[in-house]
Design a protein around this motif. Structure first.
Motif, short mmCIF file in Angstrom:
data_model
loop_
_atom_site.label_atom_id
_atom_site.label_comp_id
_atom_site.label_asym_id
_atom_site.label_seq_id
_atom_site.Cartn_x
_atom_site.Cartn_y
_atom_site.Cartn_z
N GLY A 82 0.77 -1.23 0.00
CA GLY A 82 0.00 0.00 0.00
C GLY A 82 0.81 1.29 0.00
O GLY A 82 0.26 2.36 0.24
N THR A 83 2.08 1.23 -0.28
CA THR A 83 2.94 2.43 -0.28
C THR A 83 2.80 3.18 -1.59
O THR A 83 2.66 2.57 -2.66
N LYS A 84 2.87 4.51 -1.53
CA LYS A 84 2.77 5.37 -2.70
C LYS A 84 4.08 6.13 -2.87
O LYS A 84 4.59 6.71 -1.92
N ILE A 85 4.59 6.16 -4.11
CA ILE A 85 5.86 6.82 -4.41
C ILE A 85 5.62 7.83 -5.53
O ILE A 85 5.13 7.48 -6.60
N GLY A 86 5.98 9.11 -5.27
CA GLY A 86 5.74 10.18 -6.22
C GLY A 86 6.78 10.24 -7.32
O GLY A 86 7.73 9.45 -7.38
N GLY A 97 8.22 0.60 4.68
CA GLY A 97 7.18 -0.20 5.30
C GLY A 97 5.84 -0.10 4.60
O GLY A 97 5.72 0.36 3.46
N GLU A 98 4.79 -0.49 5.30
CA GLU A 98 3.45 -0.52 4.72
C GLU A 98 2.75 0.83 4.92
O GLU A 98 2.94 1.51 5.92
N GLY A 99 1.93 1.18 3.93
CA GLY A 99 1.09 2.36 4.05
C GLY A 99 1.83 3.67 4.06
O GLY A 99 1.31 4.67 4.58
N CYS A 100 3.02 3.73 3.50
CA CYS A 100 3.80 4.98 3.49
C CYS A 100 3.42 5.82 2.26
O CYS A 100 3.03 5.29 1.23
N THR A 101 3.58 7.14 2.43
CA THR A 101 3.35 8.07 1.33
C THR A 101 4.61 8.88 1.10
O THR A 101 5.05 9.64 1.97
N ILE A 102 5.21 8.70 -0.07
CA ILE A 102 6.46 9.38 -0.42
C ILE A 102 6.17 10.33 -1.57
O ILE A 102 5.68 9.92 -2.61
N VAL A 106 11.95 13.03 -3.86
CA VAL A 106 12.45 12.57 -2.56
C VAL A 106 13.64 11.64 -2.79
O VAL A 106 13.60 10.78 -3.69
N LEU A 107 14.66 11.79 -1.98
CA LEU A 107 15.84 10.93 -2.06
C LEU A 107 15.95 10.11 -0.77
O LEU A 107 16.05 10.66 0.33
N ILE A 108 15.91 8.78 -0.91
CA ILE A 108 16.04 7.87 0.23
C ILE A 108 17.15 6.89 -0.09
O ILE A 108 17.09 6.16 -1.08
N GLU A 109 18.16 6.86 0.77
CA GLU A 109 19.32 6.02 0.52
C GLU A 109 19.74 5.31 1.81
O GLU A 109 19.95 5.95 2.83
N GLY A 110 19.85 3.99 1.76
CA GLY A 110 20.34 3.21 2.89
C GLY A 110 19.56 3.40 4.17
O GLY A 110 20.14 3.37 5.25
N SER A 111 18.24 3.57 4.07
CA SER A 111 17.43 3.92 5.24
C SER A 111 16.36 2.87 5.51
O SER A 111 16.07 2.01 4.67
N TYR A 112 15.76 2.97 6.70
CA TYR A 112 14.69 2.08 7.13
C TYR A 112 13.50 2.93 7.52
O TYR A 112 13.52 3.63 8.53
N ILE A 113 12.46 2.88 6.68
CA ILE A 113 11.24 3.65 6.90
C ILE A 113 10.17 2.66 7.33
O ILE A 113 9.81 1.75 6.57
N TRP A 114 9.65 2.84 8.53
CA TRP A 114 8.67 1.89 9.05
C TRP A 114 7.28 2.20 8.48
O TRP A 114 7.16 2.83 7.45
N ASP A 115 6.21 1.80 9.15
CA ASP A 115 4.86 1.87 8.58
C ASP A 115 4.23 3.25 8.74
O ASP A 115 4.52 3.99 9.69
N ASN A 116 3.33 3.57 7.78
CA ASN A 116 2.47 4.77 7.83
C ASN A 116 3.26 6.06 8.00
O ASN A 116 2.87 6.96 8.73
N VAL A 117 4.38 6.16 7.31
CA VAL A 117 5.21 7.36 7.33
C VAL A 117 4.86 8.25 6.14
O VAL A 117 4.64 7.74 5.02
#
Length: 347
Positions: A82-86, A97-102, A106-117
């Motif tokens: 259920g994650t959305k990526i722009g 994680g689940e249910g995230c909205t990006i 956006v730049l994400i590198e080597g990271s851990y994004i948990w749920d509903n972020v």
């Protein structure tokens, strides 16, 4: 040893690791993504996890993902259900994680994004951990090593310094001594014990912490916890961020210096005719296990041995003293047997 029993189970083909800091968390996570822990991998259902599809270059995608055509997802990345990526966003070597909205760009590198972020447009995250429910406003930046606790809000264009810990809870005050901690525990039943320092006078008080607590930008919600005195130098050791080059150089130089000292000590022992360690007798054996602890223990035993000879100490007393070292230092059985054989002529 010292009345304690240690039970072990030797593993030959399974995977086992202990996670006790952020760096070990990062290492084990990468092993899972790279399938060293099979069958415990993202695309195999276990412990109630959702179905995930393994794609090329080690990418894992769950169902019902909305991804813009211009978004780029790199290798060894997990995208949750259920994650959305722009548009024009770039994600690599990360877990989403689940249910995230990006958002976009956006730049994400080597990271851990948990749920509903929720990560709005133009944000940058490099080698960080973001817990459930966090909101990052547009243009916010997380420097390497940052950890955001649950439901923290980072304001627009705010830059969180490297290795910072951010929480909705205020950082507790610290007591001056262990005695005060014990007294507080007995009297009130609660103890607060973190490091919030007033740099002007060196005292740690709740009033000074409120006055100097950094804000999280426009619309930000949360508190940046200050690092204990002397703790800044250790933050890089236990972070998900890569070890800085200057620290790698220092570690390499320190290891070279230690090895040089050990070599000099062994050379001095061999030329003087005193007791030589087992590792020196077999120069071809270059094991990792015979390093600082074993060398230090051998020196302690050698000093005990020489003092016993000079002062004519009783054999029972010497053996008792050597056995006492076993409780705190690593030792080799061959060395102990050799010492006992010297003291006991019949061996």
């Amino acid at each position: 040893i010292m009345g304690y029993k240690i039970f072990t189970h030797e593993i030959h083909s399974s995977y086992a690791a202990r996670i006790d800091n952020y760096r070990s968390y990062d290492i084990v996570s990468k092993d899972i993504i790279q399938r060293w822990t099979y069958p415990y991998v993202p695309d195999v259902k276990f412990c109630g996890n959702r179905a995930t599809k393994l794609e090329r270059r080690g990418m894992y995608r769950a169902l019902e993902i909305e991804q813009s055509r211009s978004a780029q997802v790199g290798s060894f990345t997990v995208i949750g259900y259920g994650t959305k990526i722009g548009s024009n966003s770039k994600i690599s070597d990360s877990v989403i994680g689940e249910g995230c909205t990006i958002g976009s760009n956006v730049l994400i590198e080597g990271s851990y994004i948990w749920d509903n972020v929720i990560i709005e447009d133009g944000c940058e995250l490099r080698h960080v951990i973001v817990c459930d429910g966090v909101i990052m406003k547009a243009g916010a930046v997380l420097k390497p090593g940052v950890v955001l606790s649950f439901k923290v809000v980072i304001g627009e264009r705010f830059v969180v310094p490297a290795h910072s810990k951010v929480s909705l809870l205020q950082q507790p005050t610290v007591h001056d001594s262990d005695e005060e901690l014990e007294y507080a525990d007995n009297s009130s039943g609660t103890v607060e014990f973190s490091c919030t320092a007033d740099q002007s006078n060196g005292e740690m008080t709740s009033e000074s912490s409120e006055a100097h607590k950094p804000k999280l930008g426009t619309g930000g919600v949360g508190y940046i916890w200050s690092i204990c005195e002397g703790g800044q130098e250790e933050e890089w050791r236990h972070s998900v961020a890569p070890i800085p080059e200057d620290k790698l150089t220092e570690l390499s130089e320190a290891m070279d210096d230690d090895q040089e000292l050990v070599t000099q000590d062994r050379t001095a022992l061999s030329t003087s005719g005193e007791l030589i360690s087992d590792s020196n007798a077999s120069e071809g054996d270059d094991n990792e296990d015979s390093k600082d602890d074993s060398v230090y223990f051998e020196k302690e035993v050698e000093a005990t041995f020489l003092r016993a000879v000079e002062e004519n100490v009783k054999v029972d007393h010497v053996i008792l003293e050597v056995n006492s070292l076993r409780g705190s230092l690593d030792f080799t059985c061959s060395l102990l047997m050799r010492l006992e054989g010297f003291f006991l002529p019949n061996c």
